[in-house]
Design a protein around this motif. Structure first.
Motif, PDB file in Angstrom:
ATOM      1  N   ALA A  32     -10.847   7.599   8.662  1.00 31.37           N
ATOM      2  CA  ALA A  32      -9.965   8.218   7.839  1.00 31.37           C
ATOM      3  C   ALA A  32      -9.773   7.339   6.790  1.00 31.37           C
ATOM      4  O   ALA A  32      -9.816   7.917   5.536  1.00 31.37           O
ATOM      5  CB  ALA A  32      -8.696   8.489   8.366  1.00 31.37           C
ATOM      6  N   LEU A  33      -9.676   6.071   6.781  1.00 30.00           N
ATOM      7  CA  LEU A  33      -9.575   5.098   5.749  1.00 30.00           C
ATOM      8  C   LEU A  33     -10.841   5.097   4.838  1.00 30.00           C
ATOM      9  O   LEU A  33     -11.018   4.883   3.822  1.00 30.00           O
ATOM     10  CB  LEU A  33      -9.306   3.615   6.089  1.00 30.00           C
ATOM     11  N   GLN A  86       6.240   6.511  -1.955  1.00 26.19           N
ATOM     12  CA  GLN A  86       6.294   7.094  -0.940  1.00 26.19           C
ATOM     13  C   GLN A  86       4.911   6.634  -0.225  1.00 26.19           C
ATOM     14  O   GLN A  86       4.213   5.750  -0.819  1.00 26.19           O
ATOM     15  CB  GLN A  86       6.493   8.424  -0.900  1.00 26.19           C
ATOM     16  N   PHE A  88     -11.087   8.048   2.726  1.00 26.50           N
ATOM     17  CA  PHE A  88     -10.037   7.856   1.588  1.00 26.50           C
ATOM     18  C   PHE A  88     -10.597   7.082   0.639  1.00 26.50           C
ATOM     19  O   PHE A  88     -10.594   7.146  -0.564  1.00 26.50           O
ATOM     20  CB  PHE A  88      -8.867   7.349   2.280  1.00 26.50           C
ATOM     21  N   TYR A 137       1.454   7.981   1.519  1.00 24.63           N
ATOM     22  CA  TYR A 137       0.296   8.741   1.792  1.00 24.63           C
ATOM     23  C   TYR A 137      -0.190   8.634   3.133  1.00 24.63           C
ATOM     24  O   TYR A 137      -1.054   7.622   3.173  1.00 24.63           O
ATOM     25  CB  TYR A 137      -0.621   8.792   0.564  1.00 24.63           C
ATOM     26  N   TYR A 138      -0.058   9.503   4.093  1.00 27.29           N
ATOM     27  CA  TYR A 138      -0.547   9.264   5.342  1.00 27.29           C
ATOM     28  C   TYR A 138      -2.151   9.694   5.433  1.00 27.29           C
ATOM     29  O   TYR A 138      -2.563  11.044   5.343  1.00 27.29           O
ATOM     30  CB  TYR A 138       0.338  10.114   6.385  1.00 27.29           C
ATOM     31  N   LEU A 139      -2.936   8.725   5.676  1.00 27.86           N
ATOM     32  CA  LEU A 139      -4.550   9.304   5.697  1.00 27.86           C
ATOM     33  C   LEU A 139      -4.705   9.860   6.765  1.00 27.86           C
ATOM     34  O   LEU A 139      -5.544  11.014   6.657  1.00 27.86           O
ATOM     35  CB  LEU A 139      -5.043   7.849   6.150  1.00 27.86           C
ATOM     36  N   ASP A 140      -4.047  10.061   8.018  1.00 26.78           N
ATOM     37  CA  ASP A 140      -4.602  10.970   9.198  1.00 26.78           C
ATOM     38  C   ASP A 140      -4.108  12.237   9.028  1.00 26.78           C
ATOM     39  O   ASP A 140      -4.537  13.136   9.895  1.00 26.78           O
ATOM     40  CB  ASP A 140      -4.537  10.346  10.517  1.00 26.78           C
ATOM     41  N   TYR A 180       0.798  -1.023   0.071  1.00 26.52           N
ATOM     42  CA  TYR A 180      -0.067   0.263   0.000  1.00 26.52           C
ATOM     43  C   TYR A 180       0.949   1.271   0.093  1.00 26.52           C
ATOM     44  O   TYR A 180       1.886   1.355   0.778  1.00 26.52           O
ATOM     45  CB  TYR A 180      -0.952   0.052   0.951  1.00 26.52           C
ATOM     46  N   ALA A 181       0.531   2.314  -0.765  1.00 30.57           N
ATOM     47  CA  ALA A 181       0.968   3.635  -0.697  1.00 30.57           C
ATOM     48  C   ALA A 181       0.401   4.497   0.239  1.00 30.57           C
ATOM     49  O   ALA A 181       0.413   5.535  -0.020  1.00 30.57           O
ATOM     50  CB  ALA A 181       1.196   4.074  -2.303  1.00 30.57           C
ATOM     51  N   PHE A 182      -0.583   3.872   1.005  1.00 32.55           N
ATOM     52  CA  PHE A 182      -1.213   4.757   2.024  1.00 32.55           C
ATOM     53  C   PHE A 182      -1.031   4.218   3.314  1.00 32.55           C
ATOM     54  O   PHE A 182      -1.029   2.677   3.385  1.00 32.55           O
ATOM     55  CB  PHE A 182      -2.442   5.133   1.624  1.00 32.55           C
ATOM     56  N   ALA A 183      -1.392   4.892   4.293  1.00 28.58           N
ATOM     57  CA  ALA A 183      -0.934   4.129   5.741  1.00 28.58           C
ATOM     58  C   ALA A 183      -1.546   5.243   6.823  1.00 28.58           C
ATOM     59  O   ALA A 183      -1.646   6.420   6.456  1.00 28.58           O
ATOM     60  CB  ALA A 183       0.373   3.968   5.984  1.00 28.58           C
ATOM     61  N   TYR A 184      -1.820   4.874   8.086  1.00 29.95           N
ATOM     62  CA  TYR A 184      -1.895   5.743   8.989  1.00 29.95           C
ATOM     63  C   TYR A 184      -0.743   6.088   9.460  1.00 29.95           C
ATOM     64  O   TYR A 184       0.304   5.278  10.211  1.00 29.95           O
ATOM     65  CB  TYR A 184      -2.802   4.990  10.083  1.00 29.95           C
ATOM     66  N   GLU A 185      -0.628   7.392   9.994  1.00 27.27           N
ATOM     67  CA  GLU A 185       0.503   7.674  10.658  1.00 27.27           C
ATOM     68  C   GLU A 185       0.501   7.342  12.296  1.00 27.27           C
ATOM     69  O   GLU A 185       1.377   6.958  12.804  1.00 27.27           O
ATOM     70  CB  GLU A 185       0.612   9.293  10.873  1.00 27.27           C
ATOM     71  N   THR A 186      -0.742   7.363  12.698  1.00 28.49           N
ATOM     72  CA  THR A 186      -0.924   6.852  14.157  1.00 28.49           C
ATOM     73  C   THR A 186      -1.905   5.715  13.769  1.00 28.49           C
ATOM     74  O   THR A 186      -3.040   5.904  13.536  1.00 28.49           O
ATOM     75  CB  THR A 186      -1.566   8.095  14.866  1.00 28.49           C
TER      76      THR A 186
END
Lengths: 327, 70
Positions: A52-53, B55, A56, B57-60, A11-17
């Motif tokens: 958030a997901l 890279q 998205f 992409y940060y969802l939050d 995945y090119a997306f993720a949660y930072e927290t």
């Protein structure tokens, strides 16, 4: 069914927290029964753990699906509404059930069943104080669903969802015109769990991939429901032999790119049942605009195969029961 | 924030209330479409960039556009 090569589960997306595990929220491993908690799709006041997901998912989805979402909302505006002042007296609950089912089928439902409403089908924090649930299944276009996990299949899914919403809204309006309260639940109605109602209403059984399996359409369908107080005869859960096959079949497990399907039943909110790993499934679901691989590779979803499969599995079970009795 | 039900269900048999509800609903749709095009375009562009560059992409970090126009 031979599918197009799916993209990898990277995945090119993720949660930072990192949010709290969806499996934990869903009650995986929890021994005590409790109501399900909304976690991903949701509406209303509360931000869900995985909102958030969900946002998205909607944002990266194509315009056609945004359009279908708007169509769905347009139908949903009449999901609840005024009730006729004169109430029809129901003397024959069986005849009323038959009439309601006939109307549901005419409105676009492929299959329909009726059950008593249960608290366990209502999500935590929501309420639905009705006595009966009319559960309907709307088939998806199988030619389009061959394209899972691509946008094209996601659009076919949305089309079926909207058809389901339209059918249940029409049915709820009809019931309210008889003087009985009724509320339709389709896509974007996140107060109830459709699946347990469909199982209790005899539409089919829960499969290893965590979705409904029916003889008519396999898993190639979407669910919607009407909750009402209109007295009707209720249906019973069915045994199609799904357990006999799912216990040994590995098809959905093998074909699931994020490896989200468990091989054995799991304890979920005090009940041992088939369960899909939320934390693995949902990111892939988002990346692929709704995935659906497990639904389409399921042997039951092959057109026309369900009745034969059910008959074969049940007679095989009878034969083996007979043999063990003789021994 | 009020739910969809609270905003758009009309429980009275009043044609005027229903017409007014439909107008408000069309306004709600316009908001969804506008946000999907405007804010959503930016999210989709940044996500595609992250994907192309390997890279994340940060969802939050970004709000995105929900189906409820938020």
């Amino acid at each position: 069914m031979k599918l197009i090569e799916p993209p990898p589960a990277s995945y090119a997306f993720a949660y930072e927290t990192t949010p709290r595990s969806g499996n934990e929220i869903n009650g995986l491993g929890a021994e005590l029964p409790r109501r399900a908690t909304p976690v991903f799709h949701g509406a209303g006041r509360h931000q869900l753990e995985w909102s958030a997901l969900d946002r998205f998912f909607v944002t990266i989805n194509c315009w056609t699906n945004v359009w279908h979402n708007l169509r769905n909302f347009w139908h949903l505006r009449n999901a609840d509404g005024p009730i006729a002042a004169t109430r029809l007296t129901v003397d024959d609950a069986a005849a009323m059930a038959a009439d309601v089912k006939q109307r549901a089928l005419q409105s676009g439902a492929g299959i329909v069943g009726i059950t008593k409403m249960t608290e366990t089908a209502v999500l935590d924090g929501s309420s639905a104080t009705y006595r009966y649930a009319i559960s309907i299944g709307v088939p998806m276009d199988q030619d389009e669903m061959r394209y899972v996990p691509q946008k094209r299949a996601g659009i076919a899914v949305m089309r079926s969802y909207v058809a389901g919403t339209k059918a249940v809204v029409g049915l709820a309006q009809h019931i309210r015109s008889l003087g009985w309260p009724a509320r339709a639940y389709g896509l974007n109605c996140n107060d109830i769990l459709q699946l347990p109602l469909a199982v209790r209403a005899g539409l089919g059984q829960l499969g290893k991939h965590g979705s409904l399996i029916t003889t008519e359409y396999g898993s190639n369908l979407r669910l919607a429901a009407v909750l009402t107080d209109l007295p009707m005869a209720v249906d019973r859960p069915v045994d199609l032999g799904v357990e006999d096959l799912c216990t040994r079949c590995q098809r959905c497990r093998i074909d699931c790119p994020p490896d989200a399907i468990f091989d054995t039943k799991q304890m979920v909110r005090g009940e041992r049942k088939w369960y899909v790993d939320f934390d693995k499934c949902v990111p892939y679901f988002t990346k692929t605009y709704g995935c659906g691989i497990c639904l389409e590779v399921c042997p039951w979803s092959e057109s026309g195969r369900g009745p034969w499969l059910s008959e074969t599995l049940l007679s095989k079970r009878d034969r083996s029961a007979g043999t063990s009795n003789q021994n | 924030m009020a739910t969809f039900d609270e905003q758009f269900f009309v429980h009275e048999a009043s044609p005027l209330k229903r017409v007014w509800r439909d107008i408000r609903l069309l306004g709600f749709f316009a908001t969804i479409v506008w946000r999907w095009l405007w804010q959503g375009g930016s999210v989709r562009r940044r996500y595609r960039q992250a994907e192309a560059l390997g890279q994340v992409y940060y969802l939050d970090r970004h709000k995105g556009v929900g189906k409820y126009g938020r």
